[in-house]
Design an enzyme around this catalytic site. Structure first.
Site, mmCIF file in Angstrom:
data_model
loop_
_atom_site.group_PDB
_atom_site.id
_atom_site.type_symbol
_atom_site.label_atom_id
_atom_site.label_comp_id
_atom_site.label_asym_id
_atom_site.label_seq_id
_atom_site.Cartn_x
_atom_site.Cartn_y
_atom_site.Cartn_z
ATOM 1 N N LYS A 1 46.369 17.457 7.874
ATOM 2 C CA LYS A 1 45.298 17.180 8.830
ATOM 3 C C LYS A 1 45.786 16.047 9.749
ATOM 4 O O LYS A 1 46.461 15.109 9.287
ATOM 5 C CB LYS A 1 44.034 16.721 8.077
ATOM 6 C CG LYS A 1 42.933 16.142 8.947
ATOM 7 C CD LYS A 1 42.295 17.163 9.855
ATOM 8 C CE LYS A 1 41.243 16.515 10.766
ATOM 9 N NZ LYS A 1 40.707 17.458 11.764
ATOM 10 N N SER A 2 45.437 16.119 11.039
ATOM 11 C CA SER A 2 45.829 15.046 11.956
ATOM 12 C C SER A 2 45.388 13.701 11.402
ATOM 13 O O SER A 2 44.241 13.548 10.967
ATOM 14 C CB SER A 2 45.171 15.251 13.318
ATOM 15 O OG SER A 2 45.681 16.399 13.964
ATOM 16 N N ASN B 1 49.245 15.371 18.211
ATOM 17 C CA ASN B 1 48.098 16.108 18.719
ATOM 18 C C ASN B 1 47.630 15.515 20.041
ATOM 19 O O ASN B 1 47.112 14.397 20.077
ATOM 20 C CB ASN B 1 46.978 16.029 17.657
ATOM 21 C CG ASN B 1 45.829 16.943 17.971
ATOM 22 O OD1 ASN B 1 45.675 17.415 19.095
ATOM 23 N ND2 ASN B 1 44.993 17.192 16.981
ATOM 24 N N SER C 1 33.000 20.171 15.178
ATOM 25 C CA SER C 1 33.285 18.869 15.775
ATOM 26 C C SER C 1 33.450 17.895 14.614
ATOM 27 O O SER C 1 32.554 17.100 14.312
ATOM 28 C CB SER C 1 32.127 18.435 16.692
ATOM 29 O OG SER C 1 32.421 17.160 17.240
ATOM 30 N N MET C 2 34.580 18.028 13.912
ATOM 31 C CA MET C 2 34.789 17.268 12.674
ATOM 32 C C MET C 2 34.916 15.773 12.950
ATOM 33 O O MET C 2 34.497 14.948 12.151
ATOM 34 C CB MET C 2 36.031 17.779 11.937
ATOM 35 C CG MET C 2 36.068 19.284 11.697
ATOM 36 S SD MET C 2 34.615 19.894 10.842
ATOM 37 C CE MET C 2 34.967 19.320 9.196
ATOM 38 N N SER D 1 47.094 22.584 11.322
ATOM 39 C CA SER D 1 46.437 21.317 11.025
ATOM 40 C C SER D 1 44.928 21.507 11.188
ATOM 41 O O SER D 1 44.477 22.208 12.095
ATOM 42 C CB SER D 1 46.924 20.245 12.002
ATOM 43 O OG SER D 1 46.306 19.011 11.701
ATOM 44 N N GLY E 1 38.830 30.749 16.266
ATOM 45 C CA GLY E 1 38.775 32.098 15.705
ATOM 46 C C GLY E 1 39.058 33.194 16.716
ATOM 47 O O GLY E 1 39.664 32.961 17.769
ATOM 48 N N ASN F 1 45.085 24.501 20.621
ATOM 49 C CA ASN F 1 44.041 23.890 19.805
ATOM 50 C C ASN F 1 42.742 24.651 20.092
ATOM 51 O O ASN F 1 42.712 25.568 20.933
ATOM 52 C CB ASN F 1 43.900 22.399 20.189
ATOM 53 C CG ASN F 1 43.375 21.546 19.047
ATOM 54 O OD1 ASN F 1 42.421 21.915 18.380
ATOM 55 N ND2 ASN F 1 44.018 20.408 18.825
ATOM 56 N N CYS G 1 42.755 16.740 20.634
ATOM 57 C CA CYS G 1 41.537 16.680 19.832
ATOM 58 C C CYS G 1 40.334 16.556 20.773
ATOM 59 O O CYS G 1 40.213 15.597 21.528
ATOM 60 C CB CYS G 1 41.537 15.504 18.866
ATOM 61 S SG CYS G 1 40.002 15.469 17.885
HETATM 62 C C1 LIG Z 1 42.356 16.226 15.422
HETATM 63 C C2 LIG Z 1 41.080 16.542 15.653
HETATM 64 C C3 LIG Z 1 40.627 17.893 15.902
HETATM 65 C C4 LIG Z 1 39.418 18.316 15.420
HETATM 66 C C5 LIG Z 1 38.469 17.448 14.675
HETATM 67 O O1 LIG Z 1 38.883 16.715 13.744
HETATM 68 O O2 LIG Z 1 37.285 17.483 15.079
HETATM 69 N N1 LIG Z 1 38.976 19.571 15.677
HETATM 70 C C6 LIG Z 1 39.724 20.444 16.413
HETATM 71 O O3 LIG Z 1 39.323 21.591 16.661
HETATM 72 N N2 LIG Z 1 40.941 20.057 16.883
HETATM 73 C C7 LIG Z 1 41.426 18.817 16.665
HETATM 74 O O4 LIG Z 1 42.540 18.537 17.136
#
Ligand SMILES: C=Cc1c(C(=O)O)[nH]c(=O)[nH]c1=O
Length: 308
Positions: free
Chosen positions: A44-45, A124, A69-70, A20, A218, A190, A127
């Protein structure tokens, strides 16, 4: 050699699938995964409502991985519920990742996916990138409470995406909590949350959100992923399957997770950087390693780490 594996009582034609996160948010990306050699389609979560995610720059490729940091950008769970039937055509397991911002959000989404075409639900607990939201998996009381709430629904097999732990007391505490509930699998690990990469030229962090604090991904984190998979393999009953995640770029990396006890492995950063070709390449490389070492079947090498 046979690379197929049964995870959480679901049959996977190969050992390698997408994790994910990278390139699994839109329906087009999920169809692309369906047409690839990934052994499953993992989304994707998702959250209750669609999210833009954090301000950019929020992803930075690094020499041995990435920091990101999405902020949970996704289409909202109803979009994934709606598209699932269009993804069954690829005859591979559909895994929905759920990352509610509260236990109630998780309950609502887990409940909503019970009658869906999803084969597995990956909830999850890890996050690290939603400002103000701690990683559920690092709060053992909340983890217990959340598991009690989301495992009430029965039918749809459910697993938990865990953060990395760094202490045997934590491995044991989490394993003991998991054993109390009908959890079918864990996905470990994660990204390593709240790390900081600084560019000495710009004298700034390399990503914008959270003052530069983000999840490290990574090759940097493979030894941590291997340790978590191996520790949980020894602490959990065999009825609980384990997806290994963290720094898998090659057949050799996948083989290391196999020796550590992983039932299958998920590829994130390498898939982000290389696209869907990575799945067939890693599978072929793993197959060659198993042949060279005279393993006829994945299961002959699973958990076969030879202590010194
Ligand atoms: C679900 C959000 C996550 C995200 C994110 O969307 O920032 N980044 C991650 O490395 N792990 C996550 O579990």
């Amino acid at each position: 050699p046979n690379l197929s594996s049964t995870v959480a009582e679901v049959n996977f034609a190969s050992y390698i699938l997408n994790a994910s996160g990278p390139r699994c948010t839109t329906e087009a990306e999920l169809h692309n995964l369906g047409q690839s050699e990934s052994a499953a389609i993992m989304t994707k979560s998702c959250t209750l409502l669609a999210r833009e995610g954090n301000p950019e720059p929020r992803y930075k490729a690094l020499p041995q991985g990435s920091i990101q940091s999405m902020g949970l950008p996704n289409l909202g769970y109803k979009a994934y519920l709606d598209m699932l039937p269009r993804l069954t055509q690829y005859n591979k397991p559909l895994i929905v990742s759920i990352s509610g911002l509260s236990i109630n959000d998780n309950v609502e989404m887990v409940s909503a996916f019970q009658k869906s075409a999803a084969d597995l639900l990956e909830v999850n607990f890890s996050c690290p990138n939603v400002p103000g939201k701690p990683q559920l998996g690092y709060d053992f009381e909340q983890t217990d409470k959340a598991l009690a709430a989301i495992t009430k629904f029965g039918d749809k097999p459910l697993g938990i995406k865990l953060p990395a732990y760094f202490d045997f007391n934590h491995f044991e505490t989490v394993a003991n909590i998991l054993k109390k509930y009908p959890v079918k699998f864990i996905s470990s690990i994660n990204s390593i949350g709240n790390t900081l990469v600084i560019d000495p030229e710009t004298e700034s962090p390399v990503i914008k959100p959270k003052a530069g604090f983000g999840g490290l991904c990574g090759s940097y984190i493979k030894p941590i992923g291997l340790a978590n998979v191996n520790a949980f393999r020894q602490l959990l009953p065999k009825e609980i399957s384990i997806f290994g995640v963290g720094g898998i770029y090659s057949g050799s990396d996948a083989f290391e997770y196999l020796l550590a006890g992983a039932d299958a492995v998920q590829v994130a950063t390498c898939y982000q950087e290389q696209g869907t070709e990575c799945f067939s390449r890693i599978s072929n490389e793993l197959s060659q390693i198993l042949s060279r070492k005279n393993y006829q079947d994945i299961n002959d090498a699973k958990g076969a780490l030879k202590l010194l």
